[in-house]
Design an enzyme around this catalytic site. Structure first.
Site, PDB file in Angstrom:
ATOM      1  CB  CYS A 264      27.295   0.470  23.144  1.00 45.87           C
ATOM      2  SG  CYS A 264      28.896   0.252  23.975  1.00 45.87           S
ATOM      3  CG  HIS A 354      27.998   5.436  23.969  1.00 42.28           C
ATOM      4  ND1 HIS A 354      27.752   5.418  25.327  1.00 42.28           N
ATOM      5  CD2 HIS A 354      28.462   4.202  23.674  1.00 42.28           C
ATOM      6  CE1 HIS A 354      28.057   4.233  25.831  1.00 42.28           C
ATOM      7  NE2 HIS A 354      28.508   3.489  24.836  1.00 42.28           N
ATOM      8  CD  GLU A 356      24.849   8.352  24.552  1.00 48.10           C
ATOM      9  OE1 GLU A 356      25.944   8.452  25.135  1.00 48.10           O
ATOM     10  OE2 GLU A 356      24.607   7.432  23.736  1.00 48.10           O
TER      11      GLU A 356
END
Length: 380
Positions: A264, A354, A356
């Site tokens: 990001c 992202h 995760e």
């Protein structure tokens, strides 16, 4: 921001955009006034993770899903120490939250943390307006904060813009801390906190990585004092054109050819470190359903996003940089925005989304394995 007590469903409220359009509703969360950049998020789930994502700092987040708050708020899913959104806009807040992990309602949590919100808004019409006109400054006013709309509009137009905002220093950790490896420690990573989400070091810890999370102001000497096998640059808020120190720090890491991974804001920092520009997107990418293609394999992942800026790098060629050859590795299939970069002559890569996936699809979790592989290769 000024706030008073909880007022969902009671106090009148109004959302005023800087172009003069307004939307009326009822207070949700705290009562008062707040200002930020109006953006929309397309996720149907994961509102707690969105609220606590530091990338949302100074943003008035509009939820496109009509029903919000159904599962309440728990003590496990927060991605940071607090709610970061400047304001919250929903259509139909849940009257009753129901989930076995719920500890309190979303309304109660917003009120406790002083987040001014508005409910009863036609979020579909608001989202279409932002898609056509672009993200813009907004204010939410409720209770005694409501005045003549001309006065409110003047207040909104006096609020700071997101372009030119340097915000990483406002969300980063004050002190370094360690997230220990789960099981046997295989590697050590220095993670630069530009607005990191809690799930990110956890994903690395699951892979045997001990993560030293360092403030955004960390020096190159402090990074290498932890003897890292790799360096990570996190997500975060603000305009990457203001990220002078993170860019300088990343250039130092690239000079040492230490395995590097950025996500990001970290992707934008890598872009600038390599000599590319960045620019503000019209309305950004925010949500958990964005299709991204890995140009090296042709594979498409459905990914989670939260960004309003992007890297300006050529899609049609490999670029020569001070640190070797670089190429765009990932693109968004909705609009061809750069979603990843990689160096071809040293172990460094980044993605704009992202991986995760908190909340969101887990298609891109393999990128943490890729980072581990780079560290294994460097050690070998």
């Amino acid at each position: 921001m000024t706030i008073s007590t909880r007022g969902a469903g009671r106090a009148p409220a109004v959302l005023v955009l800087e172009d003069g359009r307004s939307f009326r509703g009822r207070a949700y969360g705290a009562v008062g006034e707040t200002f930020g950049e109006a953006v929309f998020s397309t996720g149907m789930t994961g509102y707690q993770e969105t609220l606590t994502d530091p990338s949302c700092h100074r943003q008035v987040v509009v939820m496109t899903a009509p029903h919000v708050g159904n599962t309440g708020v728990n003590d496990e899913d927060a991605e940071s120490r607090r709610i970061w959104v400047a304001g919250y806009v929903v259509r139909d807040p849940a009257r009753v939250s129901s989930n076995w992990r719920s500890r309190r309602s979303l309304d109660e949590e917003l009120t406790a943390q002083g987040v001014v919100g508005i409910s009863g808004v036609d979020t579909r019409a608001l989202t279409r307006h932002l898609r056509e006109r672009g993200a813009m400054r907004a204010g939410i006013f409720s209770g005694n904060a409501i005045q003549d709309e001309g006065v409110l509009l003047a207040k909104v137009r006096q609020a700071p813009e997101m372009s030119g905002a340097e915000l990483a220093a406002e969300v980063t950790t004050d002190e370094a801390y360690v997230v220990p490896a789960i099981g046997t420690r295989k590697f050590t990573v220095a993670a630069i906190d530009l607005g990191i989400k809690g799930m990110t070091p956890h994903r690395m810890a699951e892979r045997g990585v001990e993560v030293h999370v360092l403030p955004a102001t960390a020096t190159l000497e402090e990074v290498y004092a932890v003897e890292p096998d790799g360096v990570f640059f996190s997500n975060g808020p603000g305009d990457p054109s203001t990220a002078g120190h993170p860019v300088s720090l990343m250039r130092g890491v690239l000079e040492r050819k230490t395995p590097l991974f950025g996500i990001c804001f970290g992707n934008q920092v890598l872009g600038r470190a390599l000599g590319f520009g960045t620019y503000k997107l019209k309305y950004g990418h925010r949500g958990i359903n964005q299709p991204v293609q890995d140009r090296t394999t042709g594979k498409v992942d459905v990914t989670a996003h939260n960004h309003g800026f992007a890297v300006d790098a050529p899609l049609d060629r490999v670029s020569d940089t001070e640190f070797g050859r670089a190429e765009v590795s990932h693109v968004c299939l909705n609009d061809q925005v750069v979603e990843g970069l990689q160096l071809l002559d040293q172990p460094a890569f980044s993605v704009q989304y992202h991986p995760e996936a908190a909340a969101g699809p887990h298609d891109a979790a393999h990128l943490f394995d890729r980072f581990v592989s780079l560290m294994e290769g460097q050690r070998a």
